[in-house]
Scaffold this active site. Structure first.
Site, PDB file in Angstrom:
ATOM      1  N   VAL A  11      31.194  35.065  45.143  1.00 38.67           N
ATOM      2  CA  VAL A  11      31.504  36.445  45.221  1.00 38.67           C
ATOM      3  C   VAL A  11      30.139  37.400  44.626  1.00 38.67           C
ATOM      4  O   VAL A  11      29.536  36.962  44.074  1.00 38.67           O
ATOM      5  CB  VAL A  11      32.819  36.886  44.518  1.00 38.67           C
ATOM      6  CG1 VAL A  11      34.002  36.226  45.217  1.00 38.67           C
ATOM      7  CG2 VAL A  11      32.588  36.434  42.920  1.00 38.67           C
ATOM      8  N   GLU A  12      30.210  38.520  45.455  1.00 39.50           N
ATOM      9  CA  GLU A  12      29.113  39.438  44.943  1.00 39.50           C
ATOM     10  C   GLU A  12      28.954  39.546  43.635  1.00 39.50           C
ATOM     11  O   GLU A  12      27.824  40.050  43.132  1.00 39.50           O
ATOM     12  CB  GLU A  12      29.159  40.642  45.943  1.00 39.50           C
ATOM     13  CG  GLU A  12      27.992  41.304  46.058  1.00 39.50           C
ATOM     14  CD  GLU A  12      28.039  42.715  47.101  1.00 39.50           C
ATOM     15  OE1 GLU A  12      27.245  43.557  47.120  1.00 39.50           O
ATOM     16  OE2 GLU A  12      29.088  42.671  47.778  1.00 39.50           O
ATOM     17  N   PHE A  13      30.107  39.753  42.959  1.00 41.60           N
ATOM     18  CA  PHE A  13      29.962  40.072  41.620  1.00 41.60           C
ATOM     19  C   PHE A  13      29.330  39.156  40.520  1.00 41.60           C
ATOM     20  O   PHE A  13      28.752  39.645  39.682  1.00 41.60           O
ATOM     21  CB  PHE A  13      31.519  40.277  40.990  1.00 41.60           C
ATOM     22  CG  PHE A  13      31.777  40.784  39.554  1.00 41.60           C
ATOM     23  CD1 PHE A  13      31.180  42.176  39.390  1.00 41.60           C
ATOM     24  CD2 PHE A  13      32.497  40.048  38.626  1.00 41.60           C
ATOM     25  CE1 PHE A  13      31.540  42.716  38.243  1.00 41.60           C
ATOM     26  CE2 PHE A  13      32.624  40.556  37.381  1.00 41.60           C
ATOM     27  CZ  PHE A  13      32.180  41.972  37.200  1.00 41.60           C
ATOM     28  N   GLY A  14      28.976  37.994  41.225  1.00 39.86           N
ATOM     29  CA  GLY A  14      28.196  37.001  40.353  1.00 39.86           C
ATOM     30  C   GLY A  14      28.837  35.664  40.177  1.00 39.86           C
ATOM     31  O   GLY A  14      28.363  34.861  39.482  1.00 39.86           O
TER      32      GLY A  14
ATOM     33  N   GLN B 106      24.744  39.608  40.308  1.00 46.44           N
ATOM     34  CA  GLN B 106      24.560  39.796  41.773  1.00 46.44           C
ATOM     35  C   GLN B 106      23.109  39.302  42.211  1.00 46.44           C
ATOM     36  O   GLN B 106      23.210  38.543  43.176  1.00 46.44           O
ATOM     37  CB  GLN B 106      24.968  41.233  42.030  1.00 46.44           C
ATOM     38  CG  GLN B 106      24.747  41.597  43.547  1.00 46.44           C
ATOM     39  CD  GLN B 106      25.122  43.042  43.864  1.00 46.44           C
ATOM     40  OE1 GLN B 106      24.076  43.821  43.463  1.00 46.44           O
ATOM     41  NE2 GLN B 106      26.205  43.554  44.279  1.00 46.44           N
TER      42      GLN B 106
END
Length: 291
Positions: A54-57, A85
């Site tokens: 996910v983009e959050f990391g 990210q």
């Protein structure tokens, strides 16, 4: 396998159709919303060894409730790795992502997407859209791209107002490679009307499946070019009873699959109480599925 469901919504059909594109053991870059629902259905059914990024990391999260945005801390829950990210975007640019799911406001016959603006002038658009976000990176680098979007008669266009995320560019053989794009390009477009694929030679989109209850003439009218139709056109496979049960357990307020967003925007306290009440059914489902 469960029997096919008779009671299901169009968003549920789209989510399950996307879920069936995900294979066991793959790594997928997933955003919040319908793609997350599709990924979770795949994880709970045919692809237990599939993992999300996910983009959050986070890499490999398995949250016990649905996150509300890409930066929600829920995205980190039970993850194999929680980074930044920059790290996850770098990993996908390096070719580690098997499949990613993106969308756009316009699409052309070669799967190129516009999510930047509508109009003739970039500086004075009719509508200014959200922009690329990570979509261009994913469209350029992921091994396979799934596209999910509404089909409203205006967004399947002959020429994009702006090319935000590359598909097969102008359709010429080797066009992506000549442009330096390492990823494989789009493999499926899942809309509110049907499922589209891309011809291996011309790279042009064609209709592979039509959703139950949709008429072919309505699909043709919603596309601004002479749409190719598969000689083996079939009806989209409906979700199973198990898949519908999973989606409604995960999203009982229909935040992603229906009108729950209107509740979120209104009586927030009522929404949060209902959201908290959904936690135990989700835990029960995860225990049954050994998640």
């Amino acid at each position: 396998m469960s029997n096919y469901a008779k009671d299901y919504s169009l968003p549920e059909l789209m989510a399950v159709t996307a879920a069936r594109e995900i294979q066991d053991g793959e790594l997928a870059f997933i955003g919040v919303g319908m793609p997350l629902m599709a990924a979770t259905v795949a994880k709970f059914t045919h692809a237990p060894n599939f993992n999300m990024m996910v983009e959050f990391g986070a890499v490999g999260p398995s949250p016990r409730r649905l996150p509300m945005c890409v930066n929600c801390a829920v995205n980190n829950e039970r993850a194999y790795y929680t980074g930044t990210q920059r790290e996850v975007m770098g990993a996908q640019q390096a070719g580690f992502v098997d499949v990613a799911c993106i969308s756009g406001a316009q699409i052309d016959k070669f799967g190129n997407l516009n999510s930047t603006f509508i109009g003739a002038d970039y500086y004075h658009p009719k509508v200014r859209l959200a922009g690329s976000g990570g979509a261009n990176d994913l469209a350029s680098s992921a091994n396979r791209i799934l596209i999910m979007m509404r089909q409203d008669g205006r967004n399947f266009v002959e020429k994009l107002d702006y090319l935000t995320s590359p598909g097969y560019l102008d359709g010429r053989p080797g066009a992506r490679e000549q442009a330096g794009l390492p990823g494989g390009g789009p493999v499926a477009v899942i809309t509110t009307m049907g499922v589209y694929r891309f011809d291996v030679d011309t790279r042009e989109m064609y209709l592979e499946k039509i959703h139950p209850g949709v008429k072919l003439e309505n699909i043709k009218a919603a596309v601004k070019w002479d749409l190719a139709i598969s000689p083996n056109l079939i009806e989209t496979e409906p979700p199973t009873e198990e898949q519908v049960m999973i989606m409604r357990t995960l999203d009982p307020l229909a935040v992603y699959l229906g009108n729950g967003r209107s509740l979120l925007a209104g009586d927030f306290e009522t929404f949060m109480k209902m959201f908290e009440d959904s936690y135990e059914p989700m835990l029960k489902l995860m225990k049954e599925k050994k998640m």
